[in-house]
Motif scaffolding. Sequence first.
Motif, PDB file in Angstrom:
ATOM      1  N   LEU A   1       0.842  -1.188   0.000  1.00 16.05           N
ATOM      2  CA  LEU A   1       0.000   0.000   0.000  1.00 16.05           C
ATOM      3  C   LEU A   1       0.880   1.240   0.000  1.00 16.05           C
TER       4      LEU A   1
ATOM      5  N   ARG B   1      -1.563  -7.168 -15.117  1.00  9.81           N
ATOM      6  CA  ARG B   1      -2.264  -6.751 -13.919  1.00  9.81           C
ATOM      7  C   ARG B   1      -3.765  -6.855 -14.126  1.00  9.81           C
TER       8      ARG B   1
ATOM      9  N   ALA C   1      -7.194  -5.116 -12.342  1.00 13.36           N
ATOM     10  CA  ALA C   1      -7.819  -4.201 -11.405  1.00 13.36           C
ATOM     11  C   ALA C   1      -9.229  -4.679 -11.090  1.00 13.36           C
TER      12      ALA C   1
ATOM     13  N   PRO D   1      -3.511   6.164  -8.540  1.00 11.21           N
ATOM     14  CA  PRO D   1      -4.575   5.288  -8.023  1.00 11.21           C
ATOM     15  C   PRO D   1      -5.039   4.267  -9.053  1.00 11.21           C
TER      16      PRO D   1
ATOM     17  N   ASP E   1      -3.330   2.605 -10.980  1.00  9.05           N
ATOM     18  CA  ASP E   1      -2.393   1.491 -11.041  1.00  9.05           C
ATOM     19  C   ASP E   1      -2.749   0.395 -10.044  1.00  9.05           C
ATOM     20  N   THR E   2      -3.707   0.658  -9.173  1.00  8.15           N
ATOM     21  CA  THR E   2      -4.129  -0.329  -8.190  1.00  8.15           C
ATOM     22  C   THR E   2      -4.626  -1.594  -8.887  1.00  8.15           C
TER      23      THR E   2
ATOM     24  N   GLN F   1      -0.506  -7.891  -4.630  1.00  4.06           N
ATOM     25  CA  GLN F   1      -1.410  -6.749  -4.615  1.00  4.06           C
ATOM     26  C   GLN F   1      -0.664  -5.433  -4.503  1.00  4.06           C
ATOM     27  N   VAL F   2      -1.001  -4.498  -5.379  1.00  4.68           N
ATOM     28  CA  VAL F   2      -0.496  -3.130  -5.311  1.00  4.68           C
ATOM     29  C   VAL F   2      -1.696  -2.204  -5.141  1.00  4.68           C
ATOM     30  N   THR F   3      -1.696  -1.414  -4.073  1.00  4.78           N
ATOM     31  CA  THR F   3      -2.778  -0.477  -3.815  1.00  4.78           C
ATOM     32  C   THR F   3      -2.204   0.925  -3.694  1.00  4.78           C
ATOM     33  N   VAL F   4      -2.717   1.845  -4.498  1.00  6.52           N
ATOM     34  CA  VAL F   4      -2.235   3.226  -4.512  1.00  6.52           C
ATOM     35  C   VAL F   4      -3.365   4.141  -4.065  1.00  6.52           C
ATOM     36  N   SER F   5      -3.171   4.827  -2.957  1.00 10.05           N
ATOM     37  CA  SER F   5      -4.181   5.727  -2.425  1.00 10.05           C
ATOM     38  C   SER F   5      -3.966   7.143  -2.946  1.00 10.05           C
TER      39      SER F   5
END
Length: 121
Positions: free
Chosen positions: A11, A38, A40, A88, A90-91, A116-120
């Motif tokens: 994250l 990826r 999403a 975001p 890219d999540t 998992q990649v999470t971009v806030s």
Amino acid sequence: QVQLVESGGGLVQAGDSLRLSCAASGRTFSSYAMGWFRQAPGKEREFVAALDWGGLRRDYADSVKDRFTISTNIAKNTLYLQMNSLKPEDTAVYYCAAGRGSTWPGSPEYWGQGTQVTVSS
């Protein structure tokens, strides 16, 4: 026969960087092209980046061009995806893949389990 294990997801905030790693078994890099895909939430799995069998050609999706870099360390049997200026959008779950022949990269032969990649915002 070919085993792929991803790591490095997490994250982060928009604008941050991450480096994903994919540990490959055997002599994968001498026999297969390698790449990253990826998926999403609510979307189909999509191509992100690829490196051909000799590491001489790199291809990127337009959405990540100039922000992501695919590379390898052959001695470590490892594929990397350096992700800079993350957004975001890219999540997603990121998957390492291997393939060869005319079906690459449309139909990879082997997949990792994903990270998992999470971009806030």
